[in-house]
Design a protein around this motif. Sequence first.
Motif, short mmCIF file in Angstrom:
data_model
loop_
_atom_site.label_atom_id
_atom_site.label_comp_id
_atom_site.label_asym_id
_atom_site.label_seq_id
_atom_site.Cartn_x
_atom_site.Cartn_y
_atom_site.Cartn_z
N LEU A 51 0.84 -1.21 0.00
CA LEU A 51 0.00 0.00 0.00
C LEU A 51 0.87 1.25 0.00
CD1 LEU A 51 -2.88 1.13 0.16
CD2 LEU A 51 -2.68 1.08 2.65
N LEU A 52 1.95 1.22 0.78
CA LEU A 52 2.84 2.39 0.83
C LEU A 52 4.28 1.94 0.63
CD1 LEU A 52 3.13 5.51 1.61
CD2 LEU A 52 3.81 4.66 3.85
N GLU A 53 4.96 2.63 -0.26
CA GLU A 53 6.38 2.33 -0.49
C GLU A 53 7.17 3.61 -0.25
OE1 GLU A 53 7.47 -0.80 -2.41
OE2 GLU A 53 9.34 -0.18 -1.48
N ALA A 54 8.10 3.58 0.69
CA ALA A 54 8.96 4.74 0.95
C ALA A 54 10.38 4.36 0.55
CB ALA A 54 8.93 5.09 2.43
N ARG A 55 10.97 5.18 -0.33
CA ARG A 55 12.32 4.86 -0.78
C ARG A 55 13.28 6.00 -0.52
NH1 ARG A 55 9.92 4.24 -5.85
NH2 ARG A 55 8.61 2.40 -5.75
N ASP A 56 14.32 5.70 0.24
CA ASP A 56 15.44 6.64 0.44
C ASP A 56 14.99 8.01 0.93
OD1 ASP A 56 17.11 4.63 -0.48
OD2 ASP A 56 16.91 5.27 -2.56
N LEU A 57 14.08 8.04 1.88
CA LEU A 57 13.57 9.33 2.37
C LEU A 57 14.66 10.07 3.15
CD1 LEU A 57 10.01 8.49 3.68
CD2 LEU A 57 10.66 9.57 1.53
N LYS A 58 14.77 11.35 2.81
CA LYS A 58 15.77 12.19 3.51
C LYS A 58 15.09 13.43 4.03
CE LYS A 58 18.92 12.31 0.06
NZ LYS A 58 20.15 12.70 -0.59
N LYS A 59 15.50 13.84 5.23
CA LYS A 59 15.01 15.11 5.78
C LYS A 59 16.05 15.69 6.73
CE LYS A 59 12.00 18.35 6.40
NZ LYS A 59 11.65 19.24 5.25
N SER A 60 16.33 16.97 6.55
CA SER A 60 17.23 17.69 7.46
C SER A 60 16.54 18.96 7.91
CB SER A 60 18.52 18.10 6.76
OG SER A 60 19.22 16.97 6.31
N PHE A 61 16.90 19.42 9.10
CA PHE A 61 16.52 20.76 9.55
C PHE A 61 17.82 21.52 9.70
CE2 PHE A 61 13.17 17.96 11.25
CZ PHE A 61 12.09 18.51 10.56
N GLY A 62 18.14 22.38 8.75
CA GLY A 62 19.43 23.04 8.77
C GLY A 62 20.53 21.99 8.70
N ALA A 63 21.45 22.05 9.65
CA ALA A 63 22.57 21.10 9.65
C ALA A 63 22.18 19.76 10.28
CB ALA A 63 23.74 21.71 10.42
N LEU A 64 20.99 19.72 10.89
CA LEU A 64 20.59 18.49 11.59
C LEU A 64 19.93 17.51 10.62
CD1 LEU A 64 20.19 17.08 14.40
CD2 LEU A 64 17.93 18.19 14.45
N LYS A 65 20.64 16.40 10.36
CA LYS A 65 20.08 15.37 9.48
C LYS A 65 19.17 14.48 10.30
CE LYS A 65 23.46 14.87 5.84
NZ LYS A 65 24.41 14.00 5.17
#
Length: 242
Positions: A6-20
């Motif tokens: 139903l849901l496929e998530a691939r290589d999700l990336k998220k940063s807040f400024g310098a904070l990965k």
Amino acid sequence: MANGVLLEARDLKKSFGALKVLHEVSFSVSAGEVLGIVGPNGAGKTTLFNLISGDMRVDGGDLVFDGQQLVGQPPHRRCKLGIGRTYQIPRPYVGMTAFENLLVAAFFGSGAKDADSYRRCARILADCELSDKANRSAGSLTLLDRKRLELARALASCPKLLLLDEIAGGLTDEEGKALVSLIRRIRDGGVTIVWIEHVLHALLAVADRMIVLNFGEKIAEGVPAEVIKSSQVRRVYMGVEA
Ligand SMILES: Nc1ncnc2c1ncn2[C@@H]1O[C@H](COP(=O)(O)OP(=O)(O)OP(=O)(O)O)[C@@H](O)[C@H]1O
């Protein structure tokens, strides 16, 4: 639906400024399953939900839901596609009654404004043990009842995928058991569930699979009973040395 995913998530990336906060996290959710997500505070669990619901934009990666690309779609569109969620801090319309809160979600999610919607909302309120508070303003409810309302509103939008963010905290044993049995009923009614939860025994009672996040990385995935035996998981999440 290809392969029952139903849901496929691939290589999700998220940063807040310098904070990965999320580093190329990939996972899939099969239709009909309950997937648990655990991890220490700050691991990136809620951020993951924010990326799926569209509350936050991804920095990279791909999200496909029910065959549709989610990246670039606004939150209201994702809701109409069938993604419902709860927030750790409940967000009801405080000036409306509990029942009105559900009607708004039902009308928005399904678009239907008929007697069936009213009956469905009444049934959901009963399932979430809020019938006696149907006509109380949401702003006057206790925190526990606001949490119940949060779940009820998400259900009223007719989700195919329900994202639950820490809904078991602060419940008594009896209330926790009732919640687990409600979640089973929701699953048995055909709703796929992803549940972030620190109350491990509640999650273990219902999750089919589990993933563990630590510092924005997926460090384990599998059958819950096996995952929690992993020495790495025990060390980073439970603080237990192997
Ligand atoms: N909007 C934001 N701006 C800056 N930093 C953020 C923002 N949202 C989250 N963070 C940071 O990202 C990290 C991950 O937060 P997140 O809420 O996703 O963690 P979590 O695993 O859900 O934690 P918890 O179990 O405490 O709810 C934390 O360091 C948090 O402070």
